[in-house]
Design an enzyme around this catalytic site. Structure first.
Site, mmCIF file in Angstrom:
data_model
loop_
_atom_site.group_PDB
_atom_site.id
_atom_site.type_symbol
_atom_site.label_atom_id
_atom_site.label_comp_id
_atom_site.label_asym_id
_atom_site.label_seq_id
_atom_site.Cartn_x
_atom_site.Cartn_y
_atom_site.Cartn_z
ATOM 1 N N ASN A 235 -2.733 -7.266 -1.862
ATOM 2 C CA ASN A 235 -2.465 -6.491 -3.083
ATOM 3 C C ASN A 235 -1.003 -6.560 -3.524
ATOM 4 O OD1 ASN A 235 -2.770 -4.020 -5.000
ATOM 5 N ND2 ASN A 235 -1.191 -3.403 -3.535
ATOM 6 N N ILE B 65 -3.222 -0.838 -15.468
ATOM 7 C CA ILE B 65 -3.431 0.282 -14.555
ATOM 8 C C ILE B 65 -2.125 1.075 -14.476
ATOM 9 C CG2 ILE B 65 -4.193 0.953 -12.229
ATOM 10 C CD1 ILE B 65 -6.285 -0.756 -13.810
ATOM 11 N N ASP C 47 7.639 -7.874 4.570
ATOM 12 C CA ASP C 47 7.807 -8.613 3.317
ATOM 13 C C ASP C 47 6.821 -9.774 3.392
ATOM 14 O OD1 ASP C 47 8.511 -10.411 1.351
ATOM 15 O OD2 ASP C 47 10.670 -10.257 1.709
ATOM 16 N N TYR D 129 4.290 -14.897 -14.036
ATOM 17 C CA TYR D 129 3.264 -13.963 -13.537
ATOM 18 C C TYR D 129 1.863 -14.562 -13.725
ATOM 19 C CZ TYR D 129 0.904 -9.456 -12.751
ATOM 20 O OH TYR D 129 0.104 -8.442 -12.262
ATOM 21 N N ALA E 107 0.814 -1.231 0.000
ATOM 22 C CA ALA E 107 0.000 0.000 0.000
ATOM 23 C C ALA E 107 0.841 1.272 0.000
ATOM 24 C CB ALA E 107 -0.950 -0.005 1.199
ATOM 25 N N LYS F 236 -0.783 -15.498 -10.818
ATOM 26 C CA LYS F 236 -2.073 -14.796 -10.748
ATOM 27 C C LYS F 236 -3.250 -15.746 -11.002
ATOM 28 C CE LYS F 236 -0.635 -10.705 -9.611
ATOM 29 N NZ LYS F 236 -1.000 -10.127 -8.310
#
Ligand code: NAD
Length: 249
Positions: free
Chosen positions: A90, A186, A63, A153, A16, A157
């Site tokens: 996130n 994004i 972490d 990745y 964040a 995901k």
């Protein structure tokens, strides 16, 4: 009753310090939540933005691939706020590379952060979560569609997408909900390589039905929805937030 109201709720958002995580942390606060801002890097203004909204915020360095650091994150949260209502998994990294020559360490690092991290955070947070709590996992369109150069990745995901459904099945009877969000492109530091190159960007944008790149706040809205009673009957579900990218490939 405002279905989206998060007043009195305590949220943890990993990763964040900046980017999507910062956007989510700030919008959860705007909806009324107090927020634990966690990251491996120093936070980049998230705390100040939340305090301006008259909500409480603390920064805890952690972490997420380290069980010890995740346990400390949860310990600090409980010390400060006494409970956990919302966990947003996130934090994540993107390492590109073809399977033919991807170093094993890069595969492992991707899995450690993108897949093991949310497992460790969920496991530790669930000890304190009660009926009505919500876990939100930030996956990606890359967790639904594959792409050349994206093996590690995409696998991480895609893994988090089904981790979401499996955990939802496990904790549904306790009244705890688990859902995933699948962002498209994004504009954050993670995607600078794509967004700063005009040619690459134009090529990608031609596939977006809404003809623009997303902003962190575009992901924060669905996150507030999934954190709140507005989504009280949703679990094990996924929300694609990509400007219509994969709807019409
Ligand atoms: P970002 O790089 O701006 O932010 C990610 C944050 O995670 C950073 O602050 C970073 O320090 C933190 N982080 C990295 N490793 C960590 C670790 N081991 N422990 C704790 N924190 C760690 O990227 P972003 O675009 O804001 O990405 C946020 C999430 O959204 C990621 O999971 C990413 O995979 C996902 N996502 C992003 C996009 C996009 O287009 N930006 C698209 C789909 C999914």
């Amino acid at each position: 009753m405002d279905l989206f109201d998060l007043t009195g709720k305590v949220a943890i958002v990993t990763g964040a310090a900046r980017g999507i995580g910062q956007g989510i942390a700030v919008e959860l606060a705007r909806a009324g939540a107090d927020v634990v801002v966690s990251d491996v890097i120093p936070e980049e203004g998230t705390i100040n933005k939340i305090e301006k909204l008259k909500r409480k915020a603390i920064y805890v360095k952690a972490d997420i691939s380290s069980k010890m650091e995740v346990e400390n994150l949860i310990k600090e949260t409980i010390k400060q706020f006494k409970k956990i209502d919302i966990l947003v998994n996130n934090a994540g990294i993107f390492i590109a590379g073809n399977v033919s020559d991807l170093p094993e360490e890069k595969w492992e690092k991707t899995m450690d952060i993108n897949l093991k991290g949310p497992f460790l955070c969920s496991q530790a947070a669930l000890k304190y979560m009660k009926k009505g709590a919500s876990i939100i996992n930030i996956s990606s369109v890359a967790g639904i569609e594959g792409s050349a150069g994206g093996a590690a990745y995409c696998a991480s995901k895609g893994g988090i997408r089904l981790f979401t459904k499996a955990l939802a099945a496990e904790v549904g009877p306790l009244g705890i909900r688990v859902n995933s969000i699948h962002p498209g492109l994004i504009d954050t530091p993670m995607t600078a390589a794509f967004t700063k190159d005009k040619k690459v960007l134009e090529g990608m944008m031609s596939k977006f039905l809404l003809k623009r790149v997303g902003k962190p706040v575009d992901i924060a809205g669905p996150a507030v929805f999934l954190a709140s009673d507005a989504s009280a009957y949703m679990t094990g579900s996924e929300i694609v937030v990509d400007g219509g990218w994969i709807a019409a490939l």
